[in-house]
Design an enzyme around this catalytic site. Structure first.
Site, PDB file in Angstrom:
ATOM      1  N   CYS A  65       0.834  -1.214   0.000  1.00 59.15           N
ATOM      2  CA  CYS A  65       0.000   0.000   0.000  1.00 59.15           C
ATOM      3  C   CYS A  65       0.862   1.256   0.000  1.00 59.15           C
ATOM      4  O   CYS A  65       0.548   2.239  -0.671  1.00 59.15           O
ATOM      5  CB  CYS A  65      -0.899   0.010   1.236  1.00 59.15           C
ATOM      6  SG  CYS A  65      -1.798  -1.526   1.504  1.00 59.15           S
TER       7      CYS A  65
HETATM    8  C1  BEZ Z   1       1.087  -4.999   2.150  1.00 54.40           C
HETATM    9  O1  BEZ Z   1       0.514  -3.993   1.735  1.00 54.40           O
HETATM   10  O2  BEZ Z   1       2.166  -5.342   1.701  1.00 54.40           O
HETATM   11  C2  BEZ Z   1       0.500  -5.791   3.256  1.00 54.40           C
HETATM   12  C3  BEZ Z   1      -0.838  -5.627   3.536  1.00 54.40           C
HETATM   13  C4  BEZ Z   1      -1.399  -6.344   4.552  1.00 54.40           C
HETATM   14  C5  BEZ Z   1      -0.628  -7.198   5.284  1.00 54.40           C
HETATM   15  C6  BEZ Z   1       0.696  -7.346   5.021  1.00 54.40           C
HETATM   16  C7  BEZ Z   1       1.276  -6.638   3.990  1.00 54.40           C
END
Ligand code: BEZ
Length: 179
Positions: free
Chosen positions: A55
């Site tokens: 994200c």
């Molecule tokens: C990520 O955006 O990489 C992510 C999202 C949720 C849990 C772990 C990683």
């Protein structure tokens, strides 16, 4: 979700207000979902958590950079929503130097639950969070829907592609050509 209205909820935001005084002049401001969606054609994208790697490294900064392309295709605003409180969302926005994308704190998960997108992420110690999805929302009605595959609780992986800004832009561009 196509053709459905987004839920009507009240978001608890924190806004800067110098009248508060002191070194941390912020106050609560309730913002209705109507305020975000009524009379506008917007892209809404929802993700599992502020500050998480995909994200923060790809999805949010790419939407931020590509905002002018979305605007050229008739999108008025781009909103990023997450089941995180207003303090976390504000800190994330500040760390990302956002000027275009607006962050919506769905701290209690009410909007996400009513969208049918709330999932357990207890396997990561996250509690209830949003499945990754995006939508083009026109005056509160879902016009286009981009949901990552494999909606499930405690998913081992974190699919990302369908709800990327690049994929949504490609869809909007191809519709423009076809129109
Ligand atoms: C990520 O955006 O990489 C992510 C999202 C949720 C849990 C772990 C990683």
């Amino acid at each position: 979700m196509l053709g459905r209205k987004v839920p009507v909820v009240t978001f608890r935001t924190r806004v800067r207000d110098e009248a508060v005084g002191g070194s941390n002049p912020f106050r609560w401001q309730d913002v209705s979902s109507d305020n975000y969606f009524a009379g506008k054609r917007v892209v809404l994208f929802s993700l599992p958590g502020a500050f998480t790697p995909t994200c923060s490294t790809y999805q949010l900064p790419d939407f931020e950079k590509l905002t002018p392309e979305f605007r050229a295709l008739g999108i008025d605003e781009i909103y990023c929503i997450s089941v995180n409180d207003a303090f976390v969302m504000n800190a994330w926005g500040k760390s990302q130097g956002l000027e275009n994308v607006k962050l919506i704190p769905d701290g209690s998960g009410e909007f996400t639950r009513k969208m049918g997108m709330l999932v357990a992420k207890d396997n990561l110690g996250f509690g209830m969070r949003s499945w990754r999805y995006a939508a083009v929302v026109n005056n509160g009605t879902v016009e286009q829907w981009f949901e990552e595959e494999g909606y499930s609780d405690n998913c081992d992986s974190d699919p990302y592609g369908v709800s990327s800004p690049q994929n949504i832009l490609a869809a909007l561009k191809s519709q423009k050509i076809a129109a």
